[in-house]
Write an enzyme that holds these catalytic residues in place. Structure first.
Site, PDB file in Angstrom:
ATOM      1  N   ASN A  49      -8.564   3.965  -7.233  1.00  0.00           N
ATOM      2  CA  ASN A  49      -7.424   4.801  -6.445  1.00  0.00           C
ATOM      3  C   ASN A  49      -6.299   3.847  -6.695  1.00  0.00           C
ATOM      4  O   ASN A  49      -6.313   2.581  -6.341  1.00  0.00           O
ATOM      5  CB  ASN A  49      -8.004   4.441  -5.006  1.00  0.00           C
ATOM      6  CG  ASN A  49      -7.041   4.685  -4.211  1.00  0.00           C
ATOM      7  OD1 ASN A  49      -5.883   5.060  -4.218  1.00  0.00           O
ATOM      8  ND2 ASN A  49      -7.286   4.032  -2.676  1.00  0.00           N
ATOM      9  N   GLU A  85     -16.219   1.921   2.373  1.00  0.00           N
ATOM     10  CA  GLU A  85     -15.175   0.938   2.120  1.00  0.00           C
ATOM     11  C   GLU A  85     -14.915   0.078   3.406  1.00  0.00           C
ATOM     12  O   GLU A  85     -14.125   0.534   4.128  1.00  0.00           O
ATOM     13  CB  GLU A  85     -13.839   1.500   1.883  1.00  0.00           C
ATOM     14  CG  GLU A  85     -13.973   2.365   0.388  1.00  0.00           C
ATOM     15  CD  GLU A  85     -12.687   2.282   0.062  1.00  0.00           C
ATOM     16  OE1 GLU A  85     -12.553   2.112  -1.375  1.00  0.00           O
ATOM     17  OE2 GLU A  85     -11.678   2.663   0.437  1.00  0.00           O
ATOM     18  N   SER A 118     -12.645  -4.532  -3.101  1.00  0.00           N
ATOM     19  CA  SER A 118     -12.826  -5.518  -3.810  1.00  0.00           C
ATOM     20  C   SER A 118     -13.694  -5.571  -5.159  1.00  0.00           C
ATOM     21  O   SER A 118     -14.316  -6.474  -5.472  1.00  0.00           O
ATOM     22  CB  SER A 118     -12.668  -6.959  -3.303  1.00  0.00           C
ATOM     23  OG  SER A 118     -11.559  -6.959  -2.363  1.00  0.00           O
ATOM     24  N   GLY A 160      -9.636   0.224  -6.249  1.00  0.00           N
ATOM     25  CA  GLY A 160      -8.074  -0.135  -6.054  1.00  0.00           C
ATOM     26  C   GLY A 160      -7.547  -0.972  -7.054  1.00  0.00           C
ATOM     27  O   GLY A 160      -7.170  -0.477  -8.046  1.00  0.00           O
ATOM     28  N   GLY A 161      -7.251  -2.131  -6.879  1.00  0.00           N
ATOM     29  CA  GLY A 161      -6.686  -3.079  -7.649  1.00  0.00           C
ATOM     30  C   GLY A 161      -7.247  -3.184  -9.148  1.00  0.00           C
ATOM     31  O   GLY A 161      -6.411  -3.276  -9.961  1.00  0.00           O
ATOM     32  N   HIS A 172      -8.708   7.546   3.606  1.00  0.00           N
ATOM     33  CA  HIS A 172      -8.666   6.135   3.333  1.00  0.00           C
ATOM     34  C   HIS A 172      -8.283   5.220   4.347  1.00  0.00           C
ATOM     35  O   HIS A 172      -7.433   5.792   5.229  1.00  0.00           O
ATOM     36  CB  HIS A 172      -7.628   5.895   1.915  1.00  0.00           C
ATOM     37  CG  HIS A 172      -7.691   4.575   1.563  1.00  0.00           C
ATOM     38  ND1 HIS A 172      -7.118   3.540   1.827  1.00  0.00           N
ATOM     39  CD2 HIS A 172      -8.519   4.194   0.357  1.00  0.00           C
ATOM     40  CE1 HIS A 172      -7.491   2.527   1.063  1.00  0.00           C
ATOM     41  NE2 HIS A 172      -8.290   2.831   0.366  1.00  0.00           N
ATOM     42  N   LYS A 227      -3.459   3.894  -5.466  1.00  0.00           N
ATOM     43  CA  LYS A 227      -2.362   3.862  -4.183  1.00  0.00           C
ATOM     44  C   LYS A 227      -0.938   3.736  -4.684  1.00  0.00           C
ATOM     45  O   LYS A 227      -1.025   4.852  -5.601  1.00  0.00           O
ATOM     46  CB  LYS A 227      -2.804   2.420  -3.647  1.00  0.00           C
ATOM     47  CG  LYS A 227      -4.444   2.063  -3.495  1.00  0.00           C
ATOM     48  CD  LYS A 227      -4.552   0.963  -2.508  1.00  0.00           C
ATOM     49  CE  LYS A 227      -5.867   0.775  -2.531  1.00  0.00           C
ATOM     50  NZ  LYS A 227      -6.425  -0.346  -1.441  1.00  0.00           N
ATOM     51  N   GLU A 265      -6.356   3.038   4.605  1.00  0.00           N
ATOM     52  CA  GLU A 265      -4.899   2.672   4.686  1.00  0.00           C
ATOM     53  C   GLU A 265      -4.213   3.885   5.475  1.00  0.00           C
ATOM     54  O   GLU A 265      -3.174   3.584   6.205  1.00  0.00           O
ATOM     55  CB  GLU A 265      -4.151   2.423   3.212  1.00  0.00           C
ATOM     56  CG  GLU A 265      -4.866   0.995   2.956  1.00  0.00           C
ATOM     57  CD  GLU A 265      -4.812   1.004   1.325  1.00  0.00           C
ATOM     58  OE1 GLU A 265      -4.429   1.777   0.851  1.00  0.00           O
ATOM     59  OE2 GLU A 265      -5.355  -0.062   0.954  1.00  0.00           O
ATOM     60  N   GLY A 314      -8.900  -4.842  -0.643  1.00  0.00           N
ATOM     61  CA  GLY A 314      -7.592  -5.528  -1.222  1.00  0.00           C
ATOM     62  C   GLY A 314      -7.480  -7.138  -0.714  1.00  0.00           C
ATOM     63  O   GLY A 314      -6.414  -7.685  -0.966  1.00  0.00           O
TER      64      GLY A 314
HETATM   65  P1  PGA Z   1      -9.387  -2.663  -3.664  1.00  0.00           P
HETATM   66  O1  PGA Z   1      -9.150  -1.132  -2.961  1.00  0.00           O
HETATM   67  O2  PGA Z   1     -10.464  -2.353  -4.829  1.00  0.00           O
HETATM   68  O3  PGA Z   1      -8.278  -3.155  -4.057  1.00  0.00           O
HETATM   69  O4  PGA Z   1      -9.989  -3.642  -2.664  1.00  0.00           O
HETATM   70  C1  PGA Z   1     -10.147  -0.266  -2.712  1.00  0.00           C
HETATM   71  C2  PGA Z   1      -9.861   0.887  -1.976  1.00  0.00           C
HETATM   72  O5  PGA Z   1      -8.816   0.847  -1.238  1.00  0.00           O
HETATM   73  O6  PGA Z   1     -10.119   1.842  -2.486  1.00  0.00           O
END
Ligand code: PGA
Length: 251
Positions: free
Chosen positions: A9, A166, A212, A233-234, A94, A11, A96, A172
């Site tokens: 993802n 999640e 994470s 994500g990251g 998500h 973002k 966010e 994040g």
């Molecule tokens: P992250 O994000 O791996 O950066 O924690 C996961 C996500 O938001 O799907």
């Protein structure tokens, strides 16, 4: 048979040129994957991603979709539009979007219905905040969010749906849920699916962990009974790290 799915993802990251370069870098690294490999990218990057991924096993997804078929919804993108450009997956709900853009369990459900109707595969996100966890509501909340998201979904449509657990406090933040916490959360999601659709459907649905997840912890997480991959994500912004995660889920 449960399918393992590793989905990046991105973002709000990467221009189309950067997207193309990143997919090109990932391609040779994930070519032996036995799990499903998906990259979810911003709308403007989707065409570049699809072109770059052509001929590889990498599937492309969007990060959101509107629930209406068409009409006066300035700034929105429909499921038909995503399908028409060749997108296969879409992230829905998500945290966010829930936190910053007014997403509710009801709109998550509407988007999920629209996505499956158009033939897209939703990756529906659920997860508790730290406060909800500390108050002891994790199971209640995860089951509620899962059931709300899947309301009016048919057993046949369920086969195209992936659910990502999640925990909001792990996204994040660098704080990963322990493998046992991930397994437990995913188990609550699976139990909710069982209550709605029966034991067999629950056994077969793909439930990812996200928050994470990285090259260092992926192997331990996906080794858990209820963890069928991850939403990343990251670590999906770095080809090498993403490839390590894909490899961990390909065993
Ligand atoms: P992250 O994000 O791996 O950066 O924690 C996961 C996500 O938001 O799907």
């Amino acid at each position: 048979m449960r399918k393992y799915v590793i989905a990046g993802n991105w973002k709000m990251n990467n221009t189309p040129a950067e997207a193309k370069a990143l997919i090109e870098a990932m391609k040779p690294l994930v070519k032996d994957a036995t799990c499903e490999v998906v990259i979810c990218a911003p709308f403007v990057d989707l065409t570049a991603c699809l072109e770059a991924a052509e001929g590889s096993g990498i599937k492309i997804g969007a990060e959101n979709v509107h629930w209406a078929e068409k009409g006066a919804y300035t700034g929105e993108v429909s499921a038909e539009m995503l399908k028409a450009v060749g997108v296969e997956y879409v992230v829905i709900g998500h945290s966010e979007r829930r936190q910053y853009f007014g997403e509710t369990d009801q709109t998550v459900n509407l988007r999920t219905l629209a996505a499956v109707k158009a033939g897209l595969k939703p990756i529906v996100c659920v997860g508790e905040t730290l406060e909800q966890r500390e108050l002891g509501y994790t199971e209640t909340l995860l089951k509620y969010q899962t059931k709300m998201a899947l309301t009016n979904i048919t057993a046949e449509q369920l086969k195209d749906i992936v659910i990502a657990y999640e925990p909001v406090w792990a996204i994040g933040t660098g704080v990963t849920a322990t493998a046992d916490q991930a397994d437990e959360g995913n188990g609550f999601v699976r139990a909710a699916v069982a209550e709605m659709f029966g034991a067999e459907a629950a056994e077969n649905i793909t439930v990812q962990y996200g928050g994470s997840m990285n090259a260092g912890n992926a192997e331990e997480l996906v080794a858990k009974e209820n963890v069928d991959g991850g939403l990343i994500g990251g670590a999906s912004l770095k080809a090498e790290d993403f490839a390590v995660i894909v490899k961990a889920a390909s065993k």
